[in-house]
Design an enzyme around this catalytic site. Structure first.
Site, PDB file in Angstrom:
ATOM      1  N   GLU A 165      32.467   5.454   6.764  1.00  0.00           N
ATOM      2  CA  GLU A 165      32.278   4.087   7.255  1.00  0.00           C
ATOM      3  C   GLU A 165      32.811   3.942   8.685  1.00  0.00           C
ATOM      4  OE1 GLU A 165      34.338   1.784   4.361  1.00  0.00           O
ATOM      5  OE2 GLU A 165      32.707   1.860   2.882  1.00  0.00           O
ATOM      6  N   SER A 251      32.442  25.345  13.986  1.00  0.00           N
ATOM      7  CA  SER A 251      31.106  24.896  13.604  1.00  0.00           C
ATOM      8  C   SER A 251      30.129  26.045  13.417  1.00  0.00           C
ATOM      9  CB  SER A 251      30.547  23.941  14.668  1.00  0.00           C
ATOM     10  OG  SER A 251      31.160  22.680  14.581  1.00  0.00           O
ATOM     11  N   HIS A 380      24.055  15.890   4.769  1.00  0.00           N
ATOM     12  CA  HIS A 380      24.756  17.034   5.344  1.00  0.00           C
ATOM     13  C   HIS A 380      25.885  16.575   6.249  1.00  0.00           C
ATOM     14  CE1 HIS A 380      25.464  20.190   8.415  1.00  0.00           C
ATOM     15  NE2 HIS A 380      25.452  20.959   7.348  1.00  0.00           N
ATOM     16  N   SER A 381      25.630  15.573   7.047  1.00  0.00           N
ATOM     17  CA  SER A 381      26.639  14.987   7.925  1.00  0.00           C
ATOM     18  C   SER A 381      26.150  13.607   8.330  1.00  0.00           C
ATOM     19  CB  SER A 381      26.873  15.863   9.163  1.00  0.00           C
ATOM     20  OG  SER A 381      25.745  15.791  10.031  1.00  0.00           O
TER      21      SER A 381
END
Length: 488
Positions: A165, A251, A380-381
């Site tokens: 959020e 990443s 996923h993101s």
């Protein structure tokens, strides 16, 4: 003179190496060495199934006298044919010691099938209603451990909801949830020891949570403030903590796997009672680093546990478009790595399998691969909308019907260790603590610009000084593009 000195050093190194290997129980044979086993230390059998150790955790054999214990096929001398077998068998036409071990011959031309007719079975303890299928094939855990496991899984859910959020409100730049994979995170962490080194991907914050990383530390990293251990130089959710033996997230997919193997081999050489554990998704197995890491781990017999979160999707690529084989476990077997498939939504199954894998990795000094079958119930993101490539109804079914947190809660409630009152109190408390941590993290000072150029060189080169000067000039020319409280 220099060449003679170099040759002398090489000879000294060679003799020291031979002496060291001999002290480790190795037989030196010309330019190679093979493990030597005395009558008191016979080679251990690699054929023991993992469930043998789940039922008999104290039965795992050890061989402290030989840290280079080998599971390679028996090999004596290349080219030596077993003549007594030739022509004396209706099934074989002989045996030859090819490099790597003895191979029997056959007059029948037969290709290995591309896959078996039945998929590798998945180890499970709790059914969908949170009730044990059997009372014999899992590691018994105490009330204290079980309650902490569940409370951390619930904390992870609350943390994911609030940080997600916060990203949608523009307060942080990026976030990635672990929805549907909480059991893999927490249960595996609970089965490990603190000295075990963790090489995570980016969906394992629960391992850090279990080890004591605070909500404030999570918030500091996501907001990149001055208290962030990465000094604001990493994207959110790229956690790292040397204090918790948790290597900083990168990443780049699967690069942590070879690193974990190297670190495991170092632990082995140092005689440490620890292993390394590396996590990755099914998409990571499509990278070359996965194959290199498994092969190195098997050949060097490194105490490393590979945990694959096979959640069905590598961002938008389904597993059906990644490989034709039966998942990931068969790949471990192909490289000579002991492997098991586990229900990743079953916390007890994950705990039991990881604990057994750790015993095998350390006591037998060899790698283990765990394929945890699960489903990524979130996007996923925050940069992804998974409803574009999979049905929303499918996502919702997995999120509700196969929720690992709910399943584990049913089990601890059936044991009388949890209640609705405890649930409400815990989630309310965590939510308040997290909101307070975010407020502190958001208002904390950012790291100064100098930190962008620090911690790499003892004496920074001239090009870095030039880059810093250029950046400061840009910021002075365009101050409106930077926050007013930004520390120049």
């Amino acid at each position: 003179m220099a060449l003679n000195t170099a040759r002398s050093r090489s000879l000294i190194h060679h003799h020291l190496l031979k002496s060291k290997l001999a002290s480790l129980g190795a037989v030196i044979n010309q330019n190679c060495w093979v493990p030597h086993f005395t009558d008191h230390h016979p080679p251990l059998s690699p054929s023991r199934p993992i469930h043998h150790y789940l039922r008999n955790p104290d039965a795992i054999p050890t061989n402290d006298a030989n840290p280079f214990l080998s599971y390679r096929f028996k090999f004596t001398q290349a080219g030596k044919r077993s003549l007594d077998l030739i022509g004396n068998s209706t099934d074989d036409t002989g045996v030859l010691n090819f490099p790597g071990g003895e191979v029997k011959f056959t007059p029948e031309m037969k290709f290995i099938p591309q896959s078996s007719t039945e998929r590798i079975r998945c180890y499970r303890v709790l059914d969908d209603n949170g009730q044990p299928i059997t009372n014999r094939n899992f590691v018994q855990i105490s009330e204290e451990v079980a309650v902490k496991m569940y409370s951390d899984m619930a904390t992870l859910q609350v943390m994911d909801t609030i940080f997600y959020e916060a990203q949608r409100q523009g307060r942080i730049s990026f976030y990635l949830t672990t929805i549907g994979e909480e059991a893999i995170n927490i249960a595996s962490a609970a089965a490990l020891h603190f000295d075990d080194l963790i090489f995570p991907q980016y969906r394992e914050p629960g391992v850090l949570l279990w080890r004591g990383f605070t909500l404030q530390e999570f918030a500091n990293q996501c907001f990149g403030n001055k208290a962030d251990y990465g000094k604001g130089r990493q994207m959110p959710i790229h956690y790292g903590s040397s204090k918790h033996n948790y290597i900083t997230v990168s990443s780049t997919v699967a690069t942590q796997l070879p690193h974990a193997v190297g670190a495991a081999y170092a632990l082995k050489m140092d005689g440490r009672d620890a292993c390394t554990v590396t996590y990755f998704g099914d998409g990571g197995t499509s990278e070359g680093d996965f194959h290199a890491a498994l092969n190195f781990a098997a050949v060097m017999e490194a105490p490393v546990i590979f945990i694959c979160r096979n959640n069905g999707w590598a961002i938008s690529t389904p597993v059906s478009d990644q490989f034709r084989s039966d998942g990931i476990a068969v790949r471990g077997q192909a490289y000579g790595v002991g492997s098991i498939r586990v229900d990743g939504n079953d916390a007890l199954a994950m705990f039991s399998a990881v604990e057994a894998a750790r015993r095998i990795a350390i006591d037998e000094q060899r790698p283990i691969l765990i394929e945890a079958l699960t489903y990524r119930a979130g996007h996923h993101s925050t940069s992804d909308d998974s409803t574009k490539y999979r049905p929303a109804e499918e996502i919702e079914w997995w999120r509700i019907e196969q929720d690992p947190v709910s399943r584990f809660r049913k089990w601890i409630e059936s044991n009388g260790w949890w209640s609705d009152e405890a649930e409400s109190k815990h989630r309310t408390t965590i939510r308040k603590q997290l909101l307070d941590a975010i407020q502190v993290a958001e208002t904390s000072e950012k790291p100064p610009i100098t930190e962008l150029f620090a911690d790499v060189y003892d004496v920074p080169p001239s090009n870095l000084f030039e880059q810093e000067r250029s950046l400061r000039e840009t910021m002075n020319r365009h101050p409106q593009d930077f926050p007013s409280d930004f520390p120049f």
